[in-house]
Design a protein around this motif. Structure first.
Motif, PDB file in Angstrom:
ATOM      1  N   LEU A 150       0.833  -1.203   0.000  1.00 14.77           N
ATOM      2  CA  LEU A 150       0.000   0.000   0.000  1.00 14.77           C
ATOM      3  C   LEU A 150       0.861   1.244   0.000  1.00 14.77           C
ATOM      4  CD1 LEU A 150      -2.707  -0.994   2.632  1.00 14.77           C
ATOM      5  CD2 LEU A 150      -2.922  -0.999   0.160  1.00 14.77           C
ATOM      6  N   ASP A 151       0.394   2.266  -0.673  1.00 17.57           N
ATOM      7  CA  ASP A 151       1.051   3.565  -0.676  1.00 17.57           C
ATOM      8  C   ASP A 151       0.183   4.495   0.168  1.00 17.57           C
ATOM      9  OD1 ASP A 151       2.759   5.635  -1.259  1.00 17.57           O
ATOM     10  OD2 ASP A 151       1.764   6.125  -3.155  1.00 17.57           O
ATOM     11  N   TRP A 152       0.661   4.829   1.336  1.00 15.96           N
ATOM     12  CA  TRP A 152      -0.122   5.665   2.241  1.00 15.96           C
ATOM     13  C   TRP A 152       0.821   6.518   3.082  1.00 15.96           C
ATOM     14  CZ3 TRP A 152      -0.730   4.853   7.767  1.00 15.96           C
ATOM     15  CH2 TRP A 152       0.015   3.795   8.257  1.00 15.96           C
ATOM     16  N   ALA A 153       0.270   7.576   3.672  1.00 12.59           N
ATOM     17  CA  ALA A 153       1.071   8.458   4.524  1.00 12.59           C
ATOM     18  C   ALA A 153       1.480   7.709   5.787  1.00 12.59           C
ATOM     19  CB  ALA A 153       0.260   9.688   4.894  1.00 12.59           C
ATOM     20  N   MET A 154       2.618   8.050   6.314  1.00  6.37           N
ATOM     21  CA  MET A 154       3.095   7.397   7.540  1.00  6.37           C
ATOM     22  C   MET A 154       2.229   7.823   8.722  1.00  6.37           C
ATOM     23  SD  MET A 154       5.357   5.537   6.321  1.00  6.37           S
ATOM     24  CE  MET A 154       6.172   4.814   7.702  1.00  6.37           C
ATOM     25  N   PRO A 155       2.333   7.097   9.847  1.00  6.12           N
ATOM     26  CA  PRO A 155       1.549   7.453  11.034  1.00  6.12           C
ATOM     27  C   PRO A 155       1.907   8.843  11.556  1.00  6.12           C
ATOM     28  CG  PRO A 155       2.508   5.266  11.251  1.00  6.12           C
ATOM     29  CD  PRO A 155       3.124   5.889  10.039  1.00  6.12           C
ATOM     30  N   ASP A 156       1.025   9.398  12.364  1.00  5.49           N
ATOM     31  CA  ASP A 156       1.246  10.715  12.953  1.00  5.49           C
ATOM     32  C   ASP A 156       2.223  10.653  14.121  1.00  5.49           C
ATOM     33  OD1 ASP A 156      -0.790  12.236  11.387  1.00  5.49           O
ATOM     34  OD2 ASP A 156      -2.123  10.770  12.345  1.00  5.49           O
ATOM     35  N   TYR A 157       2.140   9.569  14.899  1.00  6.49           N
ATOM     36  CA  TYR A 157       2.943   9.452  16.107  1.00  6.49           C
ATOM     37  C   TYR A 157       3.711   8.138  16.153  1.00  6.49           C
ATOM     38  CZ  TYR A 157      -0.320  13.043  17.814  1.00  6.49           C
ATOM     39  OH  TYR A 157      -1.082  14.170  17.959  1.00  6.49           O
ATOM     40  N   LYS A 158       4.782   8.133  16.913  1.00  4.46           N
ATOM     41  CA  LYS A 158       5.526   6.917  17.237  1.00  4.46           C
ATOM     42  C   LYS A 158       5.327   6.690  18.733  1.00  4.46           C
ATOM     43  CE  LYS A 158       9.978   7.274  17.291  1.00  4.46           C
ATOM     44  NZ  LYS A 158      11.404   7.326  16.951  1.00  4.46           N
ATOM     45  N   LEU A 159       4.920   5.478  19.092  1.00  7.26           N
ATOM     46  CA  LEU A 159       4.695   5.130  20.496  1.00  7.26           C
ATOM     47  C   LEU A 159       5.786   4.177  20.961  1.00  7.26           C
ATOM     48  CD1 LEU A 159       0.863   4.329  20.359  1.00  7.26           C
ATOM     49  CD2 LEU A 159       1.976   6.546  20.615  1.00  7.26           C
ATOM     50  N   LEU A 160       6.372   4.499  22.093  1.00  8.65           N
ATOM     51  CA  LEU A 160       7.358   3.614  22.713  1.00  8.65           C
ATOM     52  C   LEU A 160       6.747   3.032  23.979  1.00  8.65           C
ATOM     53  CD1 LEU A 160      10.650   5.713  22.418  1.00  8.65           C
ATOM     54  CD2 LEU A 160       9.691   4.069  20.798  1.00  8.65           C
ATOM     55  N   PHE A 161       6.554   1.729  23.992  1.00  7.77           N
ATOM     56  CA  PHE A 161       6.035   1.025  25.162  1.00  7.77           C
ATOM     57  C   PHE A 161       7.245   0.677  26.029  1.00  7.77           C
ATOM     58  CE2 PHE A 161       2.672   0.905  22.250  1.00  7.77           C
ATOM     59  CZ  PHE A 161       1.508   0.464  22.863  1.00  7.77           C
ATOM     60  N   LYS A 162       7.260   1.183  27.264  1.00  5.94           N
ATOM     61  CA  LYS A 162       8.456   1.057  28.089  1.00  5.94           C
ATOM     62  C   LYS A 162       8.164   0.367  29.412  1.00  5.94           C
ATOM     63  CE  LYS A 162      11.465   4.435  27.752  1.00  5.94           C
ATOM     64  NZ  LYS A 162      12.085   5.770  27.905  1.00  5.94           N
ATOM     65  N   HIS A 163       9.168  -0.341  29.893  1.00 10.43           N
ATOM     66  CA  HIS A 163       9.189  -0.854  31.262  1.00 10.43           C
ATOM     67  C   HIS A 163      10.305  -0.073  31.949  1.00 10.43           C
ATOM     68  CE1 HIS A 163       8.884  -3.551  34.664  1.00 10.43           C
ATOM     69  NE2 HIS A 163      10.189  -3.622  34.655  1.00 10.43           N
TER      70      HIS A 163
END
Length: 126
Positions: A72-85
């Protein structure tokens, strides 16, 4: 003999059910926070530390159906989420402000590498 057949059928059915389960994340440690960054930058926008929200989101992502976005050709996500411990990053995923609909049942907000997770949970970061 009849009991052996019944046990065999039950075991076979159990293996089929186990094989059908989605375990996308396989996070062994508890997530203590989710850091939200602007996609493509190092700008930290928010930190989510609500344990109940984190637990539900991790469960939803872990059990979600995923759909390939490789072609698929689509715009990248708006945010990057880092799940942290604590300070350790355990998982990284993209998040789209608007729900993405790629057809064929592919509807969601969370994206990793080349797959869209069928999860539409909104983040309250704006």
């Amino acid at each position: 003999m009849r009991e052996i057949k019944l046990i065999f059928i039950l075991l076979l059915f159990s293996f089929v059910l186990i094989g059908c389960q989605n375990n996308n994340l396989n996070l062994s440690d508890d997530i203590t926070s989710i850091e939200v960054y602007e996609w493509g930058s190092e700008e930290l926008l928010a930190t989510i530390d609500d344990k109940g929200f984190i637990k539900e989101l991790v469960k939803d992502l872990d059990n979600a159906r995923t759909h390939s976005t490789a072609n698929l050709d689509w715009a990248m996500p708006d945010y990057k989420l880092l799940f942290k411990h604590d300070t350790e990053v355990l998982f990284e995923i993209g998040y789209c402000k608007e729900e993405q609909n790629f057809g064929s049942g592919a509807v969601g907000r969370y994206w990793e590498s080349d797959k869209l997770y069928e999860v539409s949970t909104k983040l309250n970061v704006e």
